[in-house]
Design a protein around this motif. Structure first.
Motif, PDB file in Angstrom:
ATOM      1  N   THR A 159       0.835  -1.207   0.000  1.00 63.19           N
ATOM      2  CA  THR A 159       0.000   0.000   0.000  1.00 63.19           C
ATOM      3  C   THR A 159       0.871   1.259   0.000  1.00 63.19           C
ATOM      4  N   GLY A 160       0.285   2.358  -0.487  1.00 63.09           N
ATOM      5  CA  GLY A 160       1.062   3.600  -0.622  1.00 63.09           C
ATOM      6  C   GLY A 160       2.243   3.362  -1.533  1.00 63.09           C
ATOM      7  N   ALA A 161       1.959   2.644  -2.643  1.00 61.90           N
ATOM      8  CA  ALA A 161       3.049   2.015  -3.405  1.00 61.90           C
ATOM      9  C   ALA A 161       3.984   2.983  -4.120  1.00 61.90           C
ATOM     10  N   THR A 162       3.516   4.191  -4.472  1.00 66.06           N
ATOM     11  CA  THR A 162       4.457   5.105  -5.139  1.00 66.06           C
ATOM     12  C   THR A 162       5.332   5.846  -4.128  1.00 66.06           C
ATOM     13  N   GLY A 163       5.006   5.734  -2.820  1.00 64.65           N
ATOM     14  CA  GLY A 163       5.790   6.423  -1.788  1.00 64.65           C
ATOM     15  C   GLY A 163       7.145   5.754  -1.587  1.00 64.65           C
ATOM     16  N   GLY A 164       7.934   6.336  -0.681  1.00 71.21           N
ATOM     17  CA  GLY A 164       9.301   5.858  -0.469  1.00 71.21           C
ATOM     18  C   GLY A 164       9.359   4.412  -0.027  1.00 71.21           C
ATOM     19  N   VAL A 165       8.633   4.076   1.037  1.00 71.69           N
ATOM     20  CA  VAL A 165       8.657   2.688   1.526  1.00 71.69           C
ATOM     21  C   VAL A 165       8.013   1.786   0.473  1.00 71.69           C
ATOM     22  N   GLY A 166       6.871   2.257  -0.062  1.00 72.97           N
ATOM     23  CA  GLY A 166       6.114   1.429  -0.998  1.00 72.97           C
ATOM     24  C   GLY A 166       6.896   1.056  -2.244  1.00 72.97           C
ATOM     25  N   CYS A 167       7.554   2.037  -2.864  1.00 72.20           N
ATOM     26  CA  CYS A 167       8.205   1.726  -4.153  1.00 72.20           C
ATOM     27  C   CYS A 167       9.405   0.793  -3.967  1.00 72.20           C
TER      28      CYS A 167
END
Ligand SMILES: NC(=O)c1ccc[n+]([C@@H]2O[C@H](COP(=O)([O-])OP(=O)(O)OC[C@H]3O[C@@H](n4cnc5c(N)ncnc54)[C@H](OP(=O)(O)O)[C@@H]3O)[C@@H](O)[C@H]2O)c1
Length: 332
Positions: A159-167
């Motif tokens: 989840t939040g896949a384009t964010g720092g942790v997500g990507c």
């Protein structure tokens, strides 16, 4: 090194209670005591930095302050035997950038227990393409693996896949052979996520179930959640028997409304992730994975490099939930 002057981003509180950031001159003598003085070459932007820069007292209590929970650079002085001048090192988490002046300055001084030697096979710049966000993604995946979640068991939701942790989670999981479904609110970034290795992209609206049902059709073998709130609650309800989810963030909400049913009827597990105070043996293991078998080939595709002067704009984007990928700060 008396009176050594260096540039740093300094966040100040104004009389009308706003928080403004400017690049100012600081002196090495102003840094707190600590065994290791490090010349910072790279830092990176994390959500916690955006909170610190906007006056969040849960992160930073006193201003003026220099955020930056990540730093990589070269040891300039060390008063213990742990490091020598010239050693290449990484510092992420602990109190760096929270109430200790952080990596958005060209020098930091920290306790030697916070310092990690740069792993072989990783450059100082690459280490900050990961930074705390990448470290957290890798720690989350290590926890899934320790619970015996394997690619054969099925899809993993990020989840939040384009964010720092997500990507970085999408990238490491797909590099390791998992089928990744990337959840994102950015409808125009589907191709970015597919290019990182996601098998499919789930829109934010589809990832939040309004029905109130305690269980949904089981789909996920596991999940790396970075947002919390209804999206995590829905992921819990949609996890298959014996599945495992990790939880590290709260950009959607710190609240989690769930029932015990997914836990007691499907035997699922929810694992909390903390990178800041991760014990050193585990910390070293995670960096070893990052620089070894999980190393991402397409790091340049997911990271943008900026200077100190460009940070304020990126911090604003992050607070709007509009940041994509990782932001490396070049302090040279
Ligand atoms: N526990 C730890 O040790 C640890 C370590 C690092 C980070 N974190 C936490 O993990 C979270 C993510 O950090 P990050 O560095 O990846 O931040 P980030 O780069 O800002 O990414 C967050 C992503 O979440 C999504 N998002 C933003 N607002 C949202 C909302 N209202 N509802 C649902 N999704 C939303 C967006 O991705 P899409 O547009 O693709 O949906 C956004 O890009 C933060 O809460 C951070 O504090 C915790």
């Amino acid at each position: 090194m008396p009176h050594k002057i260096f540039k740093a981003l300094v966040v100040q509180q104004t009389a009308d209670n706003r928080f403004i950031s400017s690049v100012l001159d600081k002196s090495v003598e102003e840094l707190p005591p600590g065994e290791v003085l490090i010349r910072v070459l790279y830092s990176s932007l994390n959500y916690k930095d955006a909170l610190s820069a906007s006056g969040n007292r849960g992160v930073t209590k006193k201003y003026p302050h220099t955020p930056g929970i990540d730093a990589s650079g070269i040891v300039e002085e060390c008063i213990s035997k742990d490091f020598l001048p010239g050693d290449k090192v990484i510092v992420t988490g602990y109190d760096l950038g929270m109430n200790t002046p952080g990596g958005f300055g060209r020098y930091i001084r920290v306790p030697s227990e916070w310092v990690v030697r740069l792993p072989e096979n990783l450059s100082l710049r690459e280490s900050m393409s990961y930074g705390t966000a990448g470290f957290t993604a890798a720690l989350s995946i290590l926890k899934l693996r320790e619970q015996n979640i394997t690619p054969e068991q099925g899809e993993i939701l990020v989840t939040g896949a384009t964010g720092g942790v997500g990507c970085i989670a999408v990238s490491i999981l797909s590099t390791s052979g998992f089928e990744v479904v990337a959840e994102s609110g950015k409808k125009d970034q589907k191709q970015f996520l597919l290019d990182l290795g996601a098998k499919a992209v789930l829109d934010r609206e589809e990832a939040s179930d309004p029905s109130g049902k305690p269980l949904l059709k089981p789909r996920w073998a596991g999940a790396v959640d970075t947002v919390g709130g209804d999206i995590l609650a829905t992921a819990i309800k949609s996890t298959k028997y014996g599945g495992v989810l990790t939880c590290c963030g709260n950009v959607a909400s710190p609240e989690l409304h769930t029932t015990v049913f997914p836990f007691i009827l499907r035997g699922i597990s929810l694992i909390g992730i903390d990178s800041a105070n991760c014990p050193m043996p585990l910390r070293l293991k995670v960096w070893q994975k990052i620089s070894g078998e999980w190393k991402i080939e397409h790091l340049d595709r997911l990271a943008t490099e900026i200077s100190l002067d460009e940070l304020s704009k990126q911090i604003h984007l992050m607070l709007q939930g509009e940041q994509k990928g990782r932001v490396i700060v070049n302090l040279q």
